[in-house]
Enzyme design. Structure first.
Site, mmCIF file in Angstrom:
data_model
loop_
_atom_site.group_PDB
_atom_site.id
_atom_site.type_symbol
_atom_site.label_atom_id
_atom_site.label_comp_id
_atom_site.label_asym_id
_atom_site.label_seq_id
_atom_site.Cartn_x
_atom_site.Cartn_y
_atom_site.Cartn_z
ATOM 1 N N PHE A 156 0.811 -1.223 0.000
ATOM 2 C CA PHE A 156 0.000 0.000 0.000
ATOM 3 C C PHE A 156 0.844 1.273 0.000
ATOM 4 O O PHE A 156 0.348 2.349 -0.324
ATOM 5 C CB PHE A 156 -0.945 0.007 1.212
ATOM 6 C CG PHE A 156 -0.286 0.356 2.527
ATOM 7 C CD1 PHE A 156 -0.024 1.683 2.852
ATOM 8 C CD2 PHE A 156 0.097 -0.627 3.430
ATOM 9 C CE1 PHE A 156 0.603 2.015 4.058
ATOM 10 C CE2 PHE A 156 0.723 -0.307 4.627
ATOM 11 C CZ PHE A 156 0.982 1.024 4.933
ATOM 12 N N LYS A 180 -1.266 -6.917 -9.430
ATOM 13 C CA LYS A 180 -2.242 -6.955 -8.325
ATOM 14 C C LYS A 180 -1.760 -5.929 -7.294
ATOM 15 O O LYS A 180 -0.955 -6.243 -6.413
ATOM 16 C CB LYS A 180 -2.294 -8.372 -7.735
ATOM 17 C CG LYS A 180 -3.602 -8.772 -7.050
ATOM 18 C CD LYS A 180 -4.008 -7.932 -5.879
ATOM 19 C CE LYS A 180 -3.190 -8.167 -4.642
ATOM 20 N NZ LYS A 180 -3.522 -7.201 -3.552
ATOM 21 N N GLU A 183 -4.978 -3.616 -2.301
ATOM 22 C CA GLU A 183 -6.414 -3.309 -2.342
ATOM 23 C C GLU A 183 -6.739 -2.029 -1.575
ATOM 24 O O GLU A 183 -7.818 -1.472 -1.702
ATOM 25 C CB GLU A 183 -7.218 -4.501 -1.786
ATOM 26 C CG GLU A 183 -7.002 -4.844 -0.316
ATOM 27 C CD GLU A 183 -5.737 -5.669 -0.023
ATOM 28 O OE1 GLU A 183 -4.774 -5.617 -0.813
ATOM 29 O OE2 GLU A 183 -5.732 -6.346 1.026
ATOM 30 N N SER A 233 5.243 -7.179 3.154
ATOM 31 C CA SER A 233 5.811 -7.516 4.462
ATOM 32 C C SER A 233 6.550 -8.859 4.407
ATOM 33 O O SER A 233 6.291 -9.694 3.527
ATOM 34 C CB SER A 233 4.693 -7.559 5.496
ATOM 35 O OG SER A 233 3.738 -8.511 5.097
ATOM 36 N N CYS A 288 9.472 1.574 3.329
ATOM 37 C CA CYS A 288 10.355 0.429 3.586
ATOM 38 C C CYS A 288 11.785 0.907 3.811
ATOM 39 O O CYS A 288 12.615 0.173 4.309
ATOM 40 C CB CYS A 288 10.318 -0.537 2.425
ATOM 41 S SG CYS A 288 10.977 0.174 0.937
ATOM 42 N N GLU A 389 8.997 -4.656 12.937
ATOM 43 C CA GLU A 389 8.795 -3.529 12.029
ATOM 44 C C GLU A 389 7.464 -2.870 12.407
ATOM 45 O O GLU A 389 6.408 -3.478 12.279
ATOM 46 C CB GLU A 389 8.721 -4.007 10.573
ATOM 47 C CG GLU A 389 8.521 -2.851 9.606
ATOM 48 C CD GLU A 389 8.298 -3.280 8.148
ATOM 49 O OE1 GLU A 389 7.625 -4.292 7.906
ATOM 50 O OE2 GLU A 389 8.801 -2.569 7.263
HETATM 51 P P1 NAD Z 1 1.413 -6.697 2.916
HETATM 52 O O1 NAD Z 1 2.438 -7.766 2.958
HETATM 53 O O2 NAD Z 1 0.309 -6.732 3.912
HETATM 54 O O3 NAD Z 1 0.695 -6.679 1.478
HETATM 55 C C1 NAD Z 1 1.433 -6.681 0.285
HETATM 56 C C2 NAD Z 1 0.611 -7.347 -0.801
HETATM 57 O O4 NAD Z 1 0.339 -8.704 -0.425
HETATM 58 C C3 NAD Z 1 -0.743 -6.683 -1.045
HETATM 59 O O5 NAD Z 1 -0.975 -6.634 -2.439
HETATM 60 C C4 NAD Z 1 -1.721 -7.583 -0.329
HETATM 61 O O6 NAD Z 1 -2.987 -7.606 -0.941
HETATM 62 C C5 NAD Z 1 -1.064 -8.946 -0.403
HETATM 63 N N1 NAD Z 1 -1.356 -9.778 0.763
HETATM 64 C C6 NAD Z 1 -1.601 -9.358 2.032
HETATM 65 N N2 NAD Z 1 -1.824 -10.411 2.837
HETATM 66 C C7 NAD Z 1 -1.715 -11.518 2.069
HETATM 67 C C8 NAD Z 1 -1.821 -12.917 2.334
HETATM 68 N N3 NAD Z 1 -2.102 -13.385 3.554
HETATM 69 N N4 NAD Z 1 -1.624 -13.777 1.316
HETATM 70 C C9 NAD Z 1 -1.340 -13.323 0.075
HETATM 71 N N5 NAD Z 1 -1.239 -12.005 -0.217
HETATM 72 C C10 NAD Z 1 -1.414 -11.114 0.753
HETATM 73 O O7 NAD Z 1 2.191 -5.311 2.959
HETATM 74 P P2 NAD Z 1 1.583 -3.839 3.080
HETATM 75 O O8 NAD Z 1 1.057 -3.659 4.448
HETATM 76 O O9 NAD Z 1 0.709 -3.548 1.911
HETATM 77 O O10 NAD Z 1 2.905 -2.978 2.873
HETATM 78 C C11 NAD Z 1 3.798 -2.681 3.902
HETATM 79 C C12 NAD Z 1 4.955 -3.664 3.937
HETATM 80 O O11 NAD Z 1 5.633 -3.645 2.681
HETATM 81 C C13 NAD Z 1 6.004 -3.288 4.974
HETATM 82 O O12 NAD Z 1 6.429 -4.465 5.602
HETATM 83 C C14 NAD Z 1 7.116 -2.667 4.146
HETATM 84 O O13 NAD Z 1 8.394 -2.730 4.711
HETATM 85 C C15 NAD Z 1 7.038 -3.501 2.915
HETATM 86 N N6 NAD Z 1 7.662 -2.829 1.778
HETATM 87 C C16 NAD Z 1 8.882 -3.284 1.382
HETATM 88 C C17 NAD Z 1 9.537 -2.675 0.342
HETATM 89 C C18 NAD Z 1 10.893 -3.158 -0.102
HETATM 90 O O14 NAD Z 1 11.395 -2.640 -1.079
HETATM 91 N N7 NAD Z 1 11.492 -4.118 0.556
HETATM 92 C C19 NAD Z 1 8.942 -1.580 -0.314
HETATM 93 C C20 NAD Z 1 7.692 -1.148 0.114
HETATM 94 C C21 NAD Z 1 7.066 -1.788 1.170
#
Ligand code: NAD
Length: 504
Positions: A156, A180, A183, A233, A288, A389
């Site tokens: 997000f 994808k 959401e 994450s 991140c 985190e």
């Molecule tokens: P998230 O892991 O909750 O979601 C990321 C994606 O995975 C979304 O599209 C979501 O719909 C999907 N998703 C969520 N739960 C899922 C599940 N149980 N099974 C399958 N798919 C699922 O992450 P977020 O809250 O949207 O974003 C924040 C996280 O992203 C933080 O941990 C941040 O550090 C990380 N991030 C990392 C980088 C990097 O370059 N390493 C960059 C940006 C964000």
């Protein structure tokens, strides 16, 4: 008095085969985090809808992969012009759904646009190697070919930039794509797909599906998808990596972070504190690459904490589109409450709460998902406010005595996305660069921001897979190398032997 007329909420469509699509089924809510209310709805894709997107991408693949790279680059150039013309509009969508300030959103859109600029050079980037006479009159060359239908699953916090780390490079390489996005922030991806179509991209080359775990699981299981890029994450990144590996897909899965800034006593502390404040609290800490842990070495600690306290209290918090605001709301009420619960926990764990962001009310936006800036001092490595985190405006300070201790502390942490050192000593900085086990390092730079023509990615629990995103590593991820060995037998050469040759 007449009752106010309620306007129906807009629904953000999916984008399949060059058209907006509104499938029946589950609907999610998209918030305006500054107002604290539901602003739009978004349909969640199921396996059948994901399959329709993959079929569209598969149908578009043969013609697109055979389109000369120069022509693919021309579509990129038109897309680049449209993105530049619509940068403000895209930034506004980011602010509306994510909450970050408009200048910050504009900067993040710019970083995404730079990946498209990079992808415009794809004919050069796809060049192979050639060796004459690897054996007598035998030549070898390599070509880089697209891998097929690729998918991107994004978080997000960067609704434009992170998708653009992926699809422009994949598509420039001759692949087709199913995106994808998160959401929570679905609109910008659809707008980018519309603009790409306007730039001349054939239907089906870029598709956008929305949704949650159900849509993601359908992507991971789909036999028509060859490669998956994920950013999000760490627990989900690990799940994506393992499932893709099991299903025979190429995968890069970027995870979460706990980025440390090591501050030596010889650093310019005022400059350092300014840098750390922006890196810790910018975008409400939902980056991140945010600095979330400061490691103060020796005599740096007391004056640094005093400066951080003063500067953290001065941050202006409010709706992201308001002028002069430094920090907007968090993305959802649920996330704001989770971050606030870490402040409660830090107090229980015995850290010193220097600035408390709980209970903030923003005038004129009382229902928004706001949280003030929080600063903890004297945090210990065993505390969960250090280990987890938090992904919000909470900065923790740990104190150590030497650079060795600081390096050891950073290297013990399982996350390894980014880190920074603040010092006037070239020798100390060089040692840090050399010994630190982290993917991206800043020297007097708190957030080594993504540069499109370099790659971006962490180490350890911040990246599962071998290749970083964009830059030359992105081109490698989205292509397969083919090695071709050639002989023309009508020349005056001996017939090939039965055994592997011992002489060249
Ligand atoms: P998230 O892991 O909750 O979601 C990321 C994606 O995975 C979304 O599209 C979501 O719909 C999907 N998703 C969520 N739960 C899922 C599940 N149980 N099974 C399958 N798919 C699922 O992450 P977020 O809250 O949207 O974003 C924040 C996280 O992203 C933080 O941990 C941040 O550090 C990380 N991030 C990392 C980088 C990097 O370059 N390493 C960059 C940006 C964000």
């Amino acid at each position: 008095m007449n009752k106010p007329v309620e306007t129906p909420l807009a629904t953000v469509p999916l984008w399949i085969n060059g058209k907006p699509v509104l499938p029946a089924g589950r609907l999610g809510e998209v918030y305006d985090p500054a107002a604290g209310r539901v602003a739009k709805r978004v349909p969640y894709a199921n396996a059948q809808t994901v399959d329709a997107a993959v079929k569209a991408a598969a149908a578009a693949l043969p013609a697109w992969r055979d389109t000369p790279p120069l022509r693919r680059a021309r579509a990129m150039q038109k897309f680049l012009q449209l993105l530049q013309a619509h940068q403000k509009e895209l930034a506004q969508l980011v602010t509306e759904e994510h909450g970050k300030t408009l200048p910050d959103a504009t900067g993040s859109v710019q970083r995404g646009i730079e990946v498209v600029e990079f992808a415009c050079g794809i004919p050069h980037l796809l060049k192979g190697e050639y060796s004459e006479n690897v054996g007598t009159t035998v030549d070898t060359h390599t070509v880089r070919q697209p891998v097929g239908v690729c998918a991107g699953i994004t978080p997000f916090n960067f609704p434009v930039m992170v998708p653009m780390w992926m699809f422009p490079v994949a598509i420039a390489c001759g692949n087709t794509f199913v995106l994808k996005p998160s959401e929570k922030v679905p609109s910008a991806s659809v707008r980018m797909a519309e603009l790409f179509k306007e730039a001349g991209l054939p239907d089906g080359v870029l598709n956008v599906v929305h949704g949650d775990k159900e849509a993601v699981d359908a992507i991971l299981a789909h036999p028509g998808i060859a490669a998956v890029s994920f950013v999000g994450s760490t627990p989900i990144a690990k799940h994506i990596y393992e499932t893709c590996a099991k299903n025979g897909k190429r995968v890069q899965a970027l995870g979460g972070a706990k980025n440390h800034a090591v501050v030596l006593p010889d650093a310019d502390l005022d400059f350092t504190a300014d840098a750390l404040i922006g890196a810790a609290y910018g975008s409400a800490g939902e980056r991140c690459m945010a600095i979330s842990a400061v490691v103060a070495v020796g005599a740096a600690a007391d004056p640094l904490v005093a400066l951080l306290e003063k500067k953290a209290r001065a941050i202006k918090i409010g709706p992201g589109e308001r002028e002069g605001i430094d920090m907007g709301p968090l993305v959802t009420a649920q996330h704001r409450d989770k971050v606030a619960s870490y402040i409660d926990l830090g107090v229980k764990e015995g850290a010193r709460l220097v600035v408390d962001g709980r209970g903030l009310k923003v005038s004129g936006a009382e229902d928004g998902f706001f949280l003030g800036t929080s600063l903890f001092d004297r945090v210990q490595p065993a505390m969960r406010i250090y280990q987890d985190e938090i992904f919000g405006p909470v900065l923790v300070v740990l104190r150590v005595n030497t650079l060795e201790e600081a390096i050891a502390l950073v290297n013990r942490n399982p996350y390894a996305n980014g880190t920074a050192i603040f010092t006037e000593s070239g020798g100390a900085a060089r040692r840090f660069e050399n010994e630190i086990q982290v993917g991206m390092v800043g020297v007097n730079v708190p957030i080594p921001v993504p540069v499109a023509f370099y790659s971006f990615g962490g180490w350890k629990s911040s990246l599962f897979g071998d290749l970083h995103v964009h830059g030359v590593e992105g081109v490698k991820f989205y292509t397969r190398t083919k090695v071709i060995t050639t002989r023309w037998p009508h020349q005056d050469t001996p017939a090939p032997g039965f055994h592997m040759p011992t002489l060249g």
